[in-house]
Write a protein that holds these residues in place. Structure first.
Motif, PDB file in Angstrom:
ATOM      1  N   GLY A 135       0.794  -1.218   0.000  1.00 48.93           N
ATOM      2  CA  GLY A 135       0.000   0.000   0.000  1.00 48.93           C
ATOM      3  C   GLY A 135       0.826   1.268   0.000  1.00 48.93           C
ATOM      4  N   ALA A 136       0.174   2.370  -0.357  1.00 48.63           N
ATOM      5  CA  ALA A 136       0.811   3.678  -0.477  1.00 48.63           C
ATOM      6  C   ALA A 136       1.549   4.066   0.806  1.00 48.63           C
ATOM      7  CB  ALA A 136      -0.236   4.733  -0.807  1.00 48.63           C
ATOM      8  N   GLY A 137       2.762   4.542   0.626  1.00 47.22           N
ATOM      9  CA  GLY A 137       3.549   5.057   1.738  1.00 47.22           C
ATOM     10  C   GLY A 137       4.192   4.015   2.625  1.00 47.22           C
ATOM     11  N   ALA A 138       4.015   2.749   2.333  1.00 52.85           N
ATOM     12  CA  ALA A 138       4.584   1.698   3.178  1.00 52.85           C
ATOM     13  C   ALA A 138       6.107   1.686   3.058  1.00 52.85           C
ATOM     14  CB  ALA A 138       4.013   0.336   2.808  1.00 52.85           C
ATOM     15  N   LYS A 139       6.756   1.306   4.138  1.00 53.73           N
ATOM     16  CA  LYS A 139       8.209   1.157   4.178  1.00 53.73           C
ATOM     17  C   LYS A 139       8.512  -0.278   4.572  1.00 53.73           C
ATOM     18  CE  LYS A 139       8.130   5.588   3.627  1.00 53.73           C
ATOM     19  NZ  LYS A 139       7.507   5.909   2.380  1.00 53.73           N
ATOM     20  N   VAL A 140       9.262  -0.979   3.741  1.00 49.40           N
ATOM     21  CA  VAL A 140       9.645  -2.364   3.997  1.00 49.40           C
ATOM     22  C   VAL A 140      11.167  -2.352   4.081  1.00 49.40           C
ATOM     23  CG1 VAL A 140       9.545  -4.745   3.168  1.00 49.40           C
ATOM     24  CG2 VAL A 140       7.627  -3.188   2.733  1.00 49.40           C
ATOM     25  N   LEU A 141      11.691  -2.527   5.301  1.00 47.14           N
ATOM     26  CA  LEU A 141      13.103  -2.252   5.549  1.00 47.14           C
ATOM     27  C   LEU A 141      13.844  -3.442   6.135  1.00 47.14           C
ATOM     28  CD1 LEU A 141      12.529   1.243   7.179  1.00 47.14           C
ATOM     29  CD2 LEU A 141      13.081   0.762   4.784  1.00 47.14           C
ATOM     30  N   GLY A 142      15.027  -3.690   5.604  1.00 47.12           N
ATOM     31  CA  GLY A 142      15.902  -4.720   6.148  1.00 47.12           C
ATOM     32  C   GLY A 142      15.838  -6.016   5.370  1.00 47.12           C
ATOM     33  N   GLY A 143      16.628  -6.962   5.810  1.00 49.49           N
ATOM     34  CA  GLY A 143      16.716  -8.267   5.162  1.00 49.49           C
ATOM     35  C   GLY A 143      15.569  -9.167   5.552  1.00 49.49           C
ATOM     36  N   ILE A 144      14.356  -8.778   5.215  1.00 49.11           N
ATOM     37  CA  ILE A 144      13.154  -9.525   5.594  1.00 49.11           C
ATOM     38  C   ILE A 144      12.475 -10.084   4.349  1.00 49.11           C
ATOM     39  CG2 ILE A 144      12.826  -8.159   7.668  1.00 49.11           C
ATOM     40  CD1 ILE A 144      10.584  -6.662   6.190  1.00 49.11           C
ATOM     41  N   LYS A 145      11.469 -10.925   4.576  1.00 45.83           N
ATOM     42  CA  LYS A 145      10.729 -11.533   3.473  1.00 45.83           C
ATOM     43  C   LYS A 145       9.241 -11.242   3.616  1.00 45.83           C
ATOM     44  CE  LYS A 145      14.101 -15.095   2.729  1.00 45.83           C
ATOM     45  NZ  LYS A 145      14.441 -16.463   2.527  1.00 45.83           N
ATOM     46  N   LEU A 146       8.643 -10.861   2.499  1.00 43.01           N
ATOM     47  CA  LEU A 146       7.192 -10.740   2.418  1.00 43.01           C
ATOM     48  C   LEU A 146       6.714 -11.971   1.667  1.00 43.01           C
ATOM     49  CD1 LEU A 146       6.712  -6.979   1.364  1.00 43.01           C
ATOM     50  CD2 LEU A 146       6.920  -7.957   3.661  1.00 43.01           C
ATOM     51  N   GLY A 147       5.946 -12.818   2.338  1.00 45.26           N
ATOM     52  CA  GLY A 147       5.498 -14.072   1.747  1.00 45.26           C
ATOM     53  C   GLY A 147       4.551 -13.878   0.584  1.00 45.26           C
ATOM     54  N   ASN A 148       4.422 -14.912  -0.225  1.00 49.30           N
ATOM     55  CA  ASN A 148       3.495 -14.895  -1.357  1.00 49.30           C
ATOM     56  C   ASN A 148       2.095 -14.512  -0.885  1.00 49.30           C
ATOM     57  OD1 ASN A 148       5.574 -15.802  -2.992  1.00 49.30           O
ATOM     58  ND2 ASN A 148       4.942 -17.939  -2.866  1.00 49.30           N
ATOM     59  N   GLY A 149       1.449 -13.640  -1.648  1.00 48.08           N
ATOM     60  CA  GLY A 149       0.078 -13.252  -1.341  1.00 48.08           C
ATOM     61  C   GLY A 149      -0.075 -12.313  -0.163  1.00 48.08           C
ATOM     62  N   SER A 150       1.015 -11.833   0.391  1.00 48.68           N
ATOM     63  CA  SER A 150       0.897 -10.927   1.539  1.00 48.68           C
ATOM     64  C   SER A 150       0.426  -9.550   1.088  1.00 48.68           C
ATOM     65  CB  SER A 150       2.217 -10.839   2.319  1.00 48.68           C
ATOM     66  OG  SER A 150       3.258 -10.365   1.503  1.00 48.68           O
ATOM     67  N   GLN A 151      -0.151  -8.827   2.030  1.00 48.46           N
ATOM     68  CA  GLN A 151      -0.649  -7.480   1.777  1.00 48.46           C
ATOM     69  C   GLN A 151      -0.113  -6.572   2.867  1.00 48.46           C
ATOM     70  OE1 GLN A 151      -4.924  -7.478   1.334  1.00 48.46           O
ATOM     71  NE2 GLN A 151      -4.875  -9.262  -0.003  1.00 48.46           N
ATOM     72  N   ILE A 152       0.443  -5.437   2.451  1.00 55.44           N
ATOM     73  CA  ILE A 152       1.010  -4.473   3.379  1.00 55.44           C
ATOM     74  C   ILE A 152       0.150  -3.223   3.323  1.00 55.44           C
ATOM     75  CG2 ILE A 152       3.080  -3.187   4.026  1.00 55.44           C
ATOM     76  CD1 ILE A 152       3.339  -6.335   4.015  1.00 55.44           C
ATOM     77  N   GLY A 153      -0.358  -2.804   4.476  1.00 53.35           N
ATOM     78  CA  GLY A 153      -1.241  -1.650   4.545  1.00 53.35           C
ATOM     79  C   GLY A 153      -0.527  -0.347   4.257  1.00 53.35           C
ATOM     80  N   ALA A 154      -1.308   0.655   3.888  1.00 55.28           N
ATOM     81  CA  ALA A 154      -0.766   1.985   3.621  1.00 55.28           C
ATOM     82  C   ALA A 154      -0.033   2.511   4.850  1.00 55.28           C
ATOM     83  CB  ALA A 154      -1.889   2.932   3.222  1.00 55.28           C
ATOM     84  N   ASN A 155       1.120   3.103   4.612  1.00 62.16           N
ATOM     85  CA  ASN A 155       1.958   3.738   5.634  1.00 62.16           C
ATOM     86  C   ASN A 155       2.512   2.787   6.686  1.00 62.16           C
ATOM     87  OD1 ASN A 155       1.772   6.378   4.526  1.00 62.16           O
ATOM     88  ND2 ASN A 155      -0.313   6.480   5.319  1.00 62.16           N
TER      89      ASN A 155
END
Length: 182
Positions: A135-155
């Motif tokens: 989502g808009a404005g989200a920050k995904v930081l570092g050596g991490i993993k976002l799994g298949n089909g995941s959803q990250i909310g705005a900001n």
């Protein structure tokens, strides 16, 4: 080169809500004037050119052009699967190690290291799975993993792994639910 065009066809297909085999050369050329497709095309072209040692400077030049024209900064080192969609581009920074197929990344998103990492150390950067929505404005930081089909909310500020089909929101982001197989 056929992989390059197949990937572009998949990108255009997502934007057109069509199947990739329905996207021809004329359709691709017409998409080049679309502000939602041209930044993706520049990302693809920069990555393709950057892979060849002799042409790396041109890959970086295309990266800067994308930043100046559309506000998208994307390292040509990031491996991005077919079907990338950037519905809005302003302020988007893509410094991830990899992004899977059919990812949707909204404006103002940052995918990168937690600290300045100008040398691009893969261990300090996120990996994004297939069919992920950020989502808009989200920050995904570092050596991490976002799994298949995941959803990250705005900001959201994501600093921990998100499981497959997980929905993460907040600062710092927490997984609030895991969707049934989608």
């Amino acid at each position: 080169m056929s992989v390059f065009f197949h990937t572009l066809r998949c990108d255009a297909a997502r934007l057109s809500q069509r199947k990739p085999d329905e996207i021809g050369v004329i359709h691709l050329l017409m998409k080049l004037v679309n502000p939602r497709f041209l930044p993706v095309f520049l990302i693809r072209l920069a990555a393709a050119v950057w892979r060849h040692t002799l042409f790396k400077p041109f890959g970086l030049l295309l990266t800067w052009l994308n930043l100046l024209l559309f506000g998208v900064e994307c390292t040509p080192r990031c491996q991005i699967g077919p079907g990338l969609m950037l519905p809005h581009t302003s302020g988007t920074v893509i410094g991830a190690v990899s992004i899977g197929t059919n990812a949707t990344i909204f404006q103002g998103v940052t995918l990168g290291a937690r600290e300045a990492d100008l040398g691009f150390t893969a261990e300090t950067r996120p990996e994004v799975g297939d069919n992920v929505i950020i989502g808009a404005g989200a920050k995904v930081l570092g050596g991490i993993k976002l799994g298949n089909g995941s959803q990250i909310g705005a900001n959201a500020v994501v600093i921990e792994n998100v499981p497959e089909n997980g929905v993460a929101v907040g600062i710092p982001a927490k997984v609030v639910k895991v969707l049934d197989n989608v």
